[in-house]
Design a protein around this motif. Sequence first.
Motif: not given
Length: 484
Positions: A39, A83-84, A86-87, A107-108, A111-112, A114-115, A118
């Motif tokens: 990711c 984020e979505y 990347l899901h 997915q989590k 999200t991690r 992506f955060k 950021e």
Amino acid sequence: MAKSKTPSYVLTLRLKTEIYQEHKLSKRFELARSIYNACLGELYKRYAALKQSKRYKIVCKMEKGKERNKLFSILNKEFGLVEYSLHEFVKPMQHQLKKNIDAFTSQKVATRAFKAFETLMFKRGKKVHFKKYGEMYSVEGKSNSTGIRYKNGNVLWNGLVLRTIVKKNDVYSYIALKDKIKFVRIKREWIMNKFVYYAQLVLEGTPPKKYNSEGIKDGGSARKRVGIDIGTSTVAVCSETNVILTELAPNVAQLDKNIRNIQRSLDRSKRATNPLKYKEDGTINKSNKDKWIYSKRYMKNKAQLKELQRLNRVKRKQDHEILSNTILSLGDIIFVETMSFKGLQRKVKETAVNDKGKFKKKKRFGRTIANRAPSMLLEILERKLKYIDKSLNKVNTALVKASQYNHLTNSYEKKRLNDRWNDFGFCKIQRDLYSAFLLMNCKDNLNEIDRDMCNQNFEQFRSVHNLEIERLKLKEKNPVSMGV
């Protein structure tokens, strides 16, 4: 998934794992690490494509404002930096790994990643690092209905049944488990040369109140004012009835010397086994691409260092939790100064020369802040205050100038850093405790000291101040910064 607006807290339970379960968990953690790195790599590619576009360069030159932010948001969606998006990217990977990693967990992980990315996108960091082998320490689900979930004392995850350990006399855990579970996180820590696994249940609501031996709830003293003057290694606390001057995370200092000795030993060993990897001046030779060679003693010492650093981390957090509970027992209207600890960690950029013609050191408080973690204490206090719908009152440092103000003369006097006492003629007051006293008597606008309140409370403060100084004098050793 929308961020929950209800309050949450975490209950950590040890997992009783068999060897075959540990092997499976280790494999799944490494697969999660691979997804995270994939990711992150994809985000770097998309971000590079975004920066090369002409529209991005035009938007960068625009004035800061809502219009500019709106255009950035449109570009991010177009280039898949959301984020979505990347899901969707992790779906094919998850299908191949579905026997080990469920959809929600993947997915989590996305999200991690992506955060973390950021921080680079919003210029809060310069680089986002990929995770090395063994560096994935936690995985979590989205809810307690599918994927990683807790049920009847067990954590269930894709065929794995992991039993949690709850002691019979652990009343706190039994009360907490009655609350709704939002989601479950599996965490691992390297302890004594092996991974130990824990379940972290994220529960809805606020933590249960603890009871003391007399059956009375332990809690803060409501509606009382407290001032905190926090430094890099010490903290001064002043309330309406008591004062505290103490070292931050005192148990950390006990291991600091051992850690430094092992680090020196590791450096000597590495230089001895890799002489060609270093230049004559002692710096690393980047042109040498040979593999690093490590001795068996080096690996043993490295494991010992890792364990000491873990103990340091645990002791630091434990000390801060105990101190935060003590502070909250004094009052729940807490005043602190706004401070930039990151700024204090940075080295001085300009090179300066002293009177003797020697270069001044550029070092500041980096190691001290890393060891004592003053900002962690404030974060813990902020978290615990949220449980009672309150927050820290952050005083404007530039306007209040608590370290310079004298309420008796209503004037400001600049002091040198090594001046640890305020001499009022009829008495001497320790500088940090006096700053905490002034902060406690700050006005509600957080921009000035209430002089009338200071005059009203000064005699009471003076008496408890003298008792605290006498207590400190009985101790064998105090930090130099206290001046006691």
